[in-house]
Design a protein around this motif. Sequence first.
Motif, PDB file in Angstrom:
ATOM      1  N   ASP A  72       0.760  -1.217  -0.371  1.00 21.25           N
ATOM      2  CA  ASP A  72      -0.161  -0.088  -0.246  1.00 21.25           C
ATOM      3  C   ASP A  72       0.914   1.272   0.110  1.00 21.25           C
ATOM      4  O   ASP A  72       1.400   1.415   0.831  1.00 21.25           O
ATOM      5  CB  ASP A  72      -1.227  -0.102   1.294  1.00 21.25           C
ATOM      6  N   PRO A  73       0.936   1.582  -0.675  1.00 19.56           N
ATOM      7  CA  PRO A  73       1.636   2.845  -0.863  1.00 19.56           C
ATOM      8  C   PRO A  73       1.023   4.442  -0.331  1.00 19.56           C
ATOM      9  O   PRO A  73       2.214   5.214   0.215  1.00 19.56           O
ATOM     10  CB  PRO A  73       1.649   3.638  -3.053  1.00 19.56           C
ATOM     11  N   ALA A  74      -0.280   4.483   0.287  1.00 16.88           N
ATOM     12  CA  ALA A  74      -0.159   5.235   1.004  1.00 16.88           C
ATOM     13  C   ALA A  74       0.388   5.006   2.909  1.00 16.88           C
ATOM     14  O   ALA A  74       0.067   5.848   3.663  1.00 16.88           O
ATOM     15  CB  ALA A  74      -1.431   5.229   1.556  1.00 16.88           C
ATOM     16  N   THR A  75       0.773   4.424   2.993  1.00 17.10           N
ATOM     17  CA  THR A  75       1.313   3.745   4.264  1.00 17.10           C
ATOM     18  C   THR A  75       2.800   3.781   4.190  1.00 17.10           C
ATOM     19  O   THR A  75       3.510   4.084   3.535  1.00 17.10           O
ATOM     20  CB  THR A  75       1.698   1.890   4.541  1.00 17.10           C
ATOM     21  N   GLN A  76       3.019   4.286   5.478  1.00 19.69           N
ATOM     22  CA  GLN A  76       4.287   5.544   6.140  1.00 19.69           C
ATOM     23  C   GLN A  76       5.167   4.834   6.696  1.00 19.69           C
ATOM     24  O   GLN A  76       5.080   4.838   8.206  1.00 19.69           O
ATOM     25  CB  GLN A  76       4.509   6.992   5.768  1.00 19.69           C
ATOM     26  N   GLU A 103      -0.825   5.047   8.630  1.00 21.12           N
ATOM     27  CA  GLU A 103      -1.769   4.576   7.932  1.00 21.12           C
ATOM     28  C   GLU A 103      -2.838   5.894   7.952  1.00 21.12           C
ATOM     29  O   GLU A 103      -3.505   5.877   8.546  1.00 21.12           O
ATOM     30  CB  GLU A 103      -2.223   3.813   7.647  1.00 21.12           C
ATOM     31  N   GLN A 104      -3.844   6.479   7.534  1.00 24.32           N
ATOM     32  CA  GLN A 104      -4.414   7.294   7.334  1.00 24.32           C
ATOM     33  C   GLN A 104      -4.771   8.194   8.151  1.00 24.32           C
ATOM     34  O   GLN A 104      -5.231   8.238   9.295  1.00 24.32           O
ATOM     35  CB  GLN A 104      -5.957   6.940   7.663  1.00 24.32           C
ATOM     36  N   ALA A 105      -3.343   8.907   8.619  1.00 25.31           N
ATOM     37  CA  ALA A 105      -3.256   9.930   9.623  1.00 25.31           C
ATOM     38  C   ALA A 105      -3.813   9.211  10.992  1.00 25.31           C
ATOM     39  O   ALA A 105      -3.140  10.089  11.610  1.00 25.31           O
ATOM     40  CB  ALA A 105      -3.648  11.137   9.887  1.00 25.31           C
ATOM     41  N   SER A 153       6.616  19.166  15.622  1.00 27.81           N
ATOM     42  CA  SER A 153       6.953  19.734  14.517  1.00 27.81           C
ATOM     43  C   SER A 153       8.034  18.901  13.695  1.00 27.81           C
ATOM     44  O   SER A 153       8.439  19.137  13.274  1.00 27.81           O
ATOM     45  CB  SER A 153       7.524  20.501  15.285  1.00 27.81           C
ATOM     46  N   CYS A 154       6.743  17.772  13.893  1.00 29.63           N
ATOM     47  CA  CYS A 154       8.091  16.699  12.954  1.00 29.63           C
ATOM     48  C   CYS A 154       6.782  16.033  12.425  1.00 29.63           C
ATOM     49  O   CYS A 154       6.467  16.498  10.547  1.00 29.63           O
ATOM     50  CB  CYS A 154       8.305  15.031  13.610  1.00 29.63           C
ATOM     51  N   CYS A 155       6.433  15.244  12.399  1.00 31.63           N
ATOM     52  CA  CYS A 155       5.361  14.001  11.042  1.00 31.63           C
ATOM     53  C   CYS A 155       3.780  14.545  12.284  1.00 31.63           C
ATOM     54  O   CYS A 155       3.236  13.531  11.668  1.00 31.63           O
ATOM     55  CB  CYS A 155       5.792  12.326  11.636  1.00 31.63           C
ATOM     56  N   GLY A 156       3.205  15.168  12.431  1.00 32.39           N
ATOM     57  CA  GLY A 156       2.517  15.742  13.625  1.00 32.39           C
ATOM     58  C   GLY A 156       1.652  16.366  11.729  1.00 32.39           C
ATOM     59  O   GLY A 156       2.653  17.173  12.221  1.00 32.39           O
ATOM     60  N   GLU A 157       0.160  16.533  12.551  1.00 28.72           N
ATOM     61  CA  GLU A 157      -0.424  17.047  11.246  1.00 28.72           C
ATOM     62  C   GLU A 157      -0.679  18.425  12.125  1.00 28.72           C
ATOM     63  O   GLU A 157      -1.108  18.381  13.576  1.00 28.72           O
ATOM     64  CB  GLU A 157      -1.778  16.601  10.654  1.00 28.72           C
TER      65      GLU A 157
END
Length: 157
Positions: A72-76, A103-105, A153-157
């Motif tokens: 799944d390319p959406a999985t980071q 996945e999906q935030a 300040s990193c991967c958070g939204e």
Amino acid sequence: MTLSTPVSTLANCPCDSSAAYTACCQPYHQGAAAPTPEALMRSRYSAFTLNVSDYLLATWHVSTRPAQLLLDPATQWKSLTIVAAPPAKEGQGTVHFLAYFREQARWHVLEENSRFVFEEGRWWYVDGVPTIERLKPRRNERCLCGSGRKLKSCCGE
């Protein structure tokens, strides 16, 4: 086994070894044999992060290899922690790891004790029993990607 080289502009290897990708997992992705179960595990994690499914299938033992693998390319995939990688004995090895991903935030951690076997001059991934847990990190906690910065300040939204 000759595989195509995944395109990566990352200086550090995705497997969190602190080495450059070109000196760490890239040679395995290009067909070199991983010298230990841990090296194979790290290279497989890097293949997941780079969406290199042909490498994942090529390093999976024939007795348990699926016919195809759809990533799944959406999985980071964000970080890898090796919990334990005892020395291999009699052609068999194990690696216990944690892999953090989004996945999906939503944050998750995959934990697995993987089994490996040495045959035909190579280490092969056999199987593992994965567990996946959803995580709920707070904005001011350290980011799960391993950067050391706060999530907000990193991967958070």
